[in-house]
Design a protein around this motif. Sequence first.
Motif, PDB file in Angstrom:
ATOM      1  N   ARG A 430      -2.701   5.612  25.833  1.00  0.00           N
ATOM      2  CA  ARG A 430      -3.997   6.298  25.781  1.00  0.00           C
ATOM      3  C   ARG A 430      -3.939   7.611  26.559  1.00  0.00           C
ATOM      4  O   ARG A 430      -4.416   8.648  26.098  1.00  0.00           O
ATOM      5  N   GLU A 431      -3.337   7.560  27.723  1.00  0.00           N
ATOM      6  CA  GLU A 431      -3.197   8.785  28.510  1.00  0.00           C
ATOM      7  C   GLU A 431      -2.329   9.795  27.778  1.00  0.00           C
ATOM      8  O   GLU A 431      -2.598  11.006  27.807  1.00  0.00           O
ATOM      9  N   ALA A 432      -1.290   9.328  27.099  1.00  0.00           N
ATOM     10  CA  ALA A 432      -0.416  10.240  26.359  1.00  0.00           C
ATOM     11  C   ALA A 432      -1.181  10.930  25.224  1.00  0.00           C
ATOM     12  O   ALA A 432      -0.967  12.120  24.954  1.00  0.00           O
ATOM     13  N   VAL A 433      -2.063  10.196  24.563  1.00  0.00           N
ATOM     14  CA  VAL A 433      -2.864  10.785  23.494  1.00  0.00           C
ATOM     15  C   VAL A 433      -3.808  11.848  24.064  1.00  0.00           C
ATOM     16  O   VAL A 433      -3.936  12.947  23.512  1.00  0.00           O
ATOM     17  N   LEU A 434      -4.454  11.550  25.174  1.00  0.00           N
ATOM     18  CA  LEU A 434      -5.352  12.524  25.800  1.00  0.00           C
ATOM     19  C   LEU A 434      -4.579  13.758  26.254  1.00  0.00           C
ATOM     20  O   LEU A 434      -5.066  14.889  26.119  1.00  0.00           O
ATOM     21  N   VAL A 457      -0.317  31.386  17.348  1.00  0.00           N
ATOM     22  CA  VAL A 457      -1.164  30.240  17.694  1.00  0.00           C
ATOM     23  C   VAL A 457      -1.036  29.169  16.618  1.00  0.00           C
ATOM     24  O   VAL A 457      -0.375  29.365  15.603  1.00  0.00           O
ATOM     25  N   ALA A 458      -1.673  28.050  16.846  1.00  0.00           N
ATOM     26  CA  ALA A 458      -1.628  26.942  15.888  1.00  0.00           C
ATOM     27  C   ALA A 458      -2.375  27.313  14.618  1.00  0.00           C
ATOM     28  O   ALA A 458      -3.253  28.176  14.607  1.00  0.00           O
ATOM     29  N   SER A 459      -2.041  26.630  13.547  1.00  0.00           N
ATOM     30  CA  SER A 459      -2.655  26.914  12.251  1.00  0.00           C
ATOM     31  C   SER A 459      -4.057  26.322  12.161  1.00  0.00           C
ATOM     32  O   SER A 459      -4.418  25.403  12.899  1.00  0.00           O
ATOM     33  N   ASP A 460      -4.839  26.855  11.232  1.00  0.00           N
ATOM     34  CA  ASP A 460      -6.187  26.330  11.003  1.00  0.00           C
ATOM     35  C   ASP A 460      -6.149  24.864  10.582  1.00  0.00           C
ATOM     36  O   ASP A 460      -6.962  24.051  11.022  1.00  0.00           O
ATOM     37  N   SER A 461      -5.206  24.528   9.712  1.00  0.00           N
ATOM     38  CA  SER A 461      -5.124  23.152   9.221  1.00  0.00           C
ATOM     39  C   SER A 461      -4.893  22.174  10.371  1.00  0.00           C
ATOM     40  O   SER A 461      -5.545  21.119  10.457  1.00  0.00           O
ATOM     41  N   PHE A 462      -3.978  22.495  11.248  1.00  0.00           N
ATOM     42  CA  PHE A 462      -3.654  21.627  12.381  1.00  0.00           C
ATOM     43  C   PHE A 462      -4.880  21.420  13.271  1.00  0.00           C
ATOM     44  O   PHE A 462      -5.230  20.283  13.620  1.00  0.00           O
ATOM     45  N   MET A 463      -5.553  22.506  13.599  1.00  0.00           N
ATOM     46  CA  MET A 463      -6.687  22.420  14.516  1.00  0.00           C
ATOM     47  C   MET A 463      -7.862  21.663  13.899  1.00  0.00           C
ATOM     48  O   MET A 463      -8.533  20.875  14.572  1.00  0.00           O
ATOM     49  N   VAL A 464      -8.117  21.889  12.629  1.00  0.00           N
ATOM     50  CA  VAL A 464      -9.246  21.202  11.984  1.00  0.00           C
ATOM     51  C   VAL A 464      -8.972  19.701  11.869  1.00  0.00           C
ATOM     52  O   VAL A 464      -9.865  18.878  12.088  1.00  0.00           O
ATOM     53  N   ASN A 465      -7.742  19.328  11.549  1.00  0.00           N
ATOM     54  CA  ASN A 465      -7.416  17.907  11.465  1.00  0.00           C
ATOM     55  C   ASN A 465      -7.578  17.212  12.812  1.00  0.00           C
ATOM     56  O   ASN A 465      -8.108  16.089  12.892  1.00  0.00           O
ATOM     57  N   ILE A 466      -7.126  17.858  13.875  1.00  0.00           N
ATOM     58  CA  ILE A 466      -7.317  17.284  15.209  1.00  0.00           C
ATOM     59  C   ILE A 466      -8.805  17.175  15.520  1.00  0.00           C
ATOM     60  O   ILE A 466      -9.271  16.200  16.125  1.00  0.00           O
ATOM     61  N   GLN A 467      -9.575  18.175  15.077  1.00  0.00           N
ATOM     62  CA  GLN A 467     -11.020  18.137  15.313  1.00  0.00           C
ATOM     63  C   GLN A 467     -11.665  16.928  14.646  1.00  0.00           C
ATOM     64  O   GLN A 467     -12.517  16.247  15.239  1.00  0.00           O
ATOM     65  N   THR A 468     -11.248  16.626  13.421  1.00  0.00           N
ATOM     66  CA  THR A 468     -11.827  15.477  12.726  1.00  0.00           C
ATOM     67  C   THR A 468     -11.481  14.170  13.436  1.00  0.00           C
ATOM     68  O   THR A 468     -12.297  13.240  13.459  1.00  0.00           O
ATOM     69  N   VAL A 469     -10.302  14.106  14.008  1.00  0.00           N
ATOM     70  CA  VAL A 469      -9.910  12.908  14.770  1.00  0.00           C
ATOM     71  C   VAL A 469     -10.814  12.744  15.994  1.00  0.00           C
ATOM     72  O   VAL A 469     -11.311  11.651  16.290  1.00  0.00           O
ATOM     73  N   LEU A 470     -11.059  13.845  16.693  1.00  0.00           N
ATOM     74  CA  LEU A 470     -11.904  13.778  17.884  1.00  0.00           C
ATOM     75  C   LEU A 470     -13.343  13.438  17.522  1.00  0.00           C
ATOM     76  O   LEU A 470     -14.029  12.729  18.272  1.00  0.00           O
ATOM     77  N   PRO A 529     -12.284  10.794  35.468  1.00  0.00           N
ATOM     78  CA  PRO A 529     -13.389  10.579  34.522  1.00  0.00           C
ATOM     79  C   PRO A 529     -13.025   9.538  33.468  1.00  0.00           C
ATOM     80  O   PRO A 529     -11.855   9.290  33.181  1.00  0.00           O
ATOM     81  N   ASN A 530     -14.043   8.934  32.875  1.00  0.00           N
ATOM     82  CA  ASN A 530     -13.814   7.891  31.887  1.00  0.00           C
ATOM     83  C   ASN A 530     -13.388   8.475  30.539  1.00  0.00           C
ATOM     84  O   ASN A 530     -13.430   9.689  30.315  1.00  0.00           O
ATOM     85  N   PHE A 531     -13.011   7.575  29.634  1.00  0.00           N
ATOM     86  CA  PHE A 531     -12.503   7.983  28.325  1.00  0.00           C
ATOM     87  C   PHE A 531     -13.574   8.727  27.520  1.00  0.00           C
ATOM     88  O   PHE A 531     -13.270   9.697  26.824  1.00  0.00           O
ATOM     89  N   ILE A 532     -14.810   8.282  27.620  1.00  0.00           N
ATOM     90  CA  ILE A 532     -15.900   8.958  26.899  1.00  0.00           C
ATOM     91  C   ILE A 532     -15.998  10.413  27.328  1.00  0.00           C
ATOM     92  O   ILE A 532     -16.132  11.318  26.493  1.00  0.00           O
ATOM     93  N   SER A 533     -15.939  10.657  28.628  1.00  0.00           N
ATOM     94  CA  SER A 533     -16.019  12.038  29.123  1.00  0.00           C
ATOM     95  C   SER A 533     -14.838  12.864  28.631  1.00  0.00           C
ATOM     96  O   SER A 533     -14.996  14.025  28.229  1.00  0.00           O
ATOM     97  N   ASP A 534     -13.650  12.273  28.682  1.00  0.00           N
ATOM     98  CA  ASP A 534     -12.461  12.990  28.193  1.00  0.00           C
ATOM     99  C   ASP A 534     -12.650  13.413  26.736  1.00  0.00           C
ATOM    100  O   ASP A 534     -12.421  14.569  26.379  1.00  0.00           O
TER     101      ASP A 534
END
Length: 1112
Positions: A430-434, A457-470, A529-534
């Motif tokens: 979990r810490e590695a993912v954060l 910088v990183a590509s739009d596709s990469f950043m948007v996919n990470i955003q959907t995961v978050l 801080p807790n996972f929710i805050s992260d």
Amino acid sequence: MSDAAQKEPTPQDDAERIRLKRLAKLQNYASNSPVPSGSSTPATITPRPSSPRPLTPKAVSKPITVAKKVEEPTLPPIRKKAPSHLDLDVWENEMITSVLKVTLDKSITERSSYDIVWLKPLADEMQSEIAGQSLPRLNIDLIDRLLIARLEIDPQAMTEDLEFLPVLASLPPQQTIFEYLVGSWKRLNMARSTLVKKGYTPAETQSALTRLDKLRDLIISYAGLTLQEPDMFPQPSGRPLGPPELVTPLLSLSSLSTPLYYTNNASPNALSSSDIEQFLQDLAHRFEPDNEIDDILGDVVRQLLFHESLSRPEGLGGAVATWRGVVGGLEALVSVKSIAVMITRMPEWNPVNATAANFETLSLMGPLCRLGVFTREWPTIAQTYFSDPEKRSPQDLESSYASLRGTLKSLQSSLFQIFNTLVRAASSSREAVLQYFSRVVSLNVKRAGLQVDPDTVASDSFMVNIQTVLYRFAEPFMDANYTKIDRIDPLYYAQSDRIDISEETRIKATAQEASQWAEENRVSRGSAPNFISDIFYLTIAMSHYGYQKTISNYNELDKHMEDIERHLNFLNGDGSGMGSAFQARIQASINNIKNEKAKVQSAQCAYEAQLKDPELIFKSIGFTLFLSVWLIRQADPNKTHPNPPAELPLSKDVPMSFRVLPEYIVEDIVDYFYFATRHGPDKFELAGKNELLTFILTFLSSTWYIKNPFLKSKINDVLFMSIWGYGRESTGILGGLLNSHPLALKHLMSVLMHFYIEVEQTGASSQFYDKFNARRNISYVLKIVWNNPTHRDALNREAENVDKFVRFINLMINDVTYLMDESLSELTQIHDIQTEMDNTEQWNSKPLEYRREREGALRQLERHASSYTTLGRSTVELLKLFTAETKRPFMMPEIVDKLAAMLDYNLEALVGPRMQNLKVREPAKLRFDPRALLSDVLQIFLNLSDQPEFTKAIAGDGRSYSKGLFEQAEAIMFKRSLKSETELEKWRLLITKVEEAKETLEAEEDLGEIPDEFLDPLMFSIMRDPVILPTSRTTIDRATIKSHLLSDTTDPFNRMPLAIEDVVPSWCAINSNSEQCANEFSDLELKNQIDAFLIERKRMKADSSEDKMDVS
């Protein structure tokens, strides 16, 4: 199986015979659960007794009938079948033979048609060790030697041993060591399954299972070692060896993809989709201690996640979705906790030396996360799905959108499941993912810049996919009632270094204040801080550096398209270049521009496939609404919003915990609300309207909470977009709520008036032009709510604050003055150019360069005029509404003269001699409606026509007013039916009143020569109430400086800050008692001198009139 075992009856046989006799005596009653027959596999060595004859339904029903008769005796309980006996030594020998397919007995090999391999070298070796004795049965103590002997056989080796030659020749051609071991592992599983079903005694079964487990561990050990060191044993040539042998079945797991290099799922020596999970679990169980699994599966993970299918040009859009196999394989790997943890331990999980640009190609999850549809990374997508978009039907385009969005949804859902599994595997993973998410943020800080090289910088596709995961990670704590909002740590930025905001601008704090706050609230590492805050703060940061920048890139395409259209219009011109020597060059340029236009349109469509995906918009709105509520909660002194809501306006004391927050939080909320209200207004229909309205009213009513003037204006822009009609909603998202929500009914009018004033001076270099757009938005909102009596009552209450309201209407008058002057001036220039072009013969005689220059000037004038006429008309409409509702503030001395002069000037432009210069082609294109504009101006006159101060101000306007002008306006009103007969009569009465007032003014104004010290230094008119400005020490008329301060809060003579409260009567300059200066008005020397002068001049004028009368 031996002959002895077949002839001698076992105790189990005797027990079975006795049981069958008893059943026959009890009216043929038998158990209705027949004993299962044994398996045919070689692992079964003990024969099962024959099952009793199955009973027919009739036989079964007979005892049931008898059971109902009272006289029938009760049947005795049925005894369970006695468990069979297992001869472990025999079973062990046959099990090892069948699982490993090896033997030390040549005859067994021959009887199996060489399916079972005779280990002659090992047999000879063991025979030499026990000379004169028979070779032992195969047993667990020998399995290591047996397996090594089998693995060391080289099918391609030459031998002179004719006995062993058939064995070599019969070995499976091109079979790898891994395949053999997989086959052995599968046969072992079958043997285990058969053993469990046989029903042996628990002790015998457990003993047999223990032997099977030992053999399993050995097979798995060698399978793992073979993955790590494939050349340890003889291997066939030309076959992929080692990690690829496990990667291949992993790639075949997705049912939606075509298997890669793997077509025979029924092979007894290959891992099928149902085998892989158990095989991975066995590997993990064997190699988990001391992290040995890292070396065993490390290369497997690398080859899977860096698979070439992830970098093919077609990306997600290929006909063969090979990337799905990678997803399926990874899902299988992370489903085993120890493997999931192992993956996050690998150096490639979060490569130390990676940069923002190559992180997505060097990190393990990068190649999967960078799959997308955006043109820069995946140009083939736009070419394949959106070629020639102008020629495509809406249905065709929608089909392409639906296809890509379905694929994106599948990918992004799988990515979340993978990351979620990793998070849940262990605290370390979990810490590695954060840390992974945090690294993506820190590497891409530059993405948020205005000028950024996309290659760095990183590509739009990469950043948007990470955003959907978050977004998916954030869903559990974003409940409708905000019950978990307090679990978000408000001191996160001080207590965690996961996100570095040291270089970020704060909402309303200096860098020093932010640093001091962080130091005061920093705690020890022990209470992280807790996972929710992260997740909450990482989602905010990822949105700012990633998702929002992607939206910005999409908006840049719109601007690029506008530039292309302008260039195309310029090249097309009036067509005069065609037929000339430049025709070929012009046509080539036009074709190039059209090709570029098609590319940009395709790129826009590709962006829209992702950014306008309804599901993504809905999730983004959900998080942004939650964030807006959280932000208000931080500003709320009680920290209870939304239960109960914060009181508006907010306290003037802005909490430091709010002030130090990064400014991009507010910016991203506003930017996404603007995007969503423009491109997905219907997504607010289910939820979010109340939160959107509350956010807007909160920060427009408490603008001191935000330092950046552009952010305040953006909030106002969001309000404007939220009343923009869509579908069947003519007043947009918030039109209905603005007229019904208690918060809007109470605060909206005050909010709009306050911001209308504040936007006058933002401190920005572009403030002069920015204010017009902001005020246009306000005027549209006011028109939406104007018919609501509650809002009009609120306006009248605001008008009671005379100073504030006077400043408000003064700014309206200034705007109308400027905008009308600019729009009418540019309309005149447009008229002149169009008149010149209408003379075709003369126009064509002009040089080509001259004509192009004039055409360019015309297009620029048209753009400007369109903007000015729109802004001017909306402000005039606002003035018309306000003068009808409340009149007293418009009659203030500092307002009424300016208002009258502005109206007279514009009336003269619309009905006087200059009106002919306003005739242009296609006025609607320029948003110029002279009839409606004139009607509004005339209505303002009529609204105020009953006010004596107004008629006097019109009469005093010596620049524009004339009786003939007003009579001309009357004629046009009658001719064009602009007003009713009643209004026409009212207009005639106004003319009469103005003329009477004019005669009175002319009689009063003949004062002769006036001393300079009595004249106002700005207006050069006689001062009636002289005051002294405190810093420049200039004496000026109070009405003049009040009028000046309505538009400019500085001293006009030295530009120092100035308020009307700071000025003092002129006599105070020599009076030492400041309190007396502020409250007493006796001995006003200069004022008394002026008053005496005026009395004397009036007396002299009266005497002169009497003398003239006597002479006559």
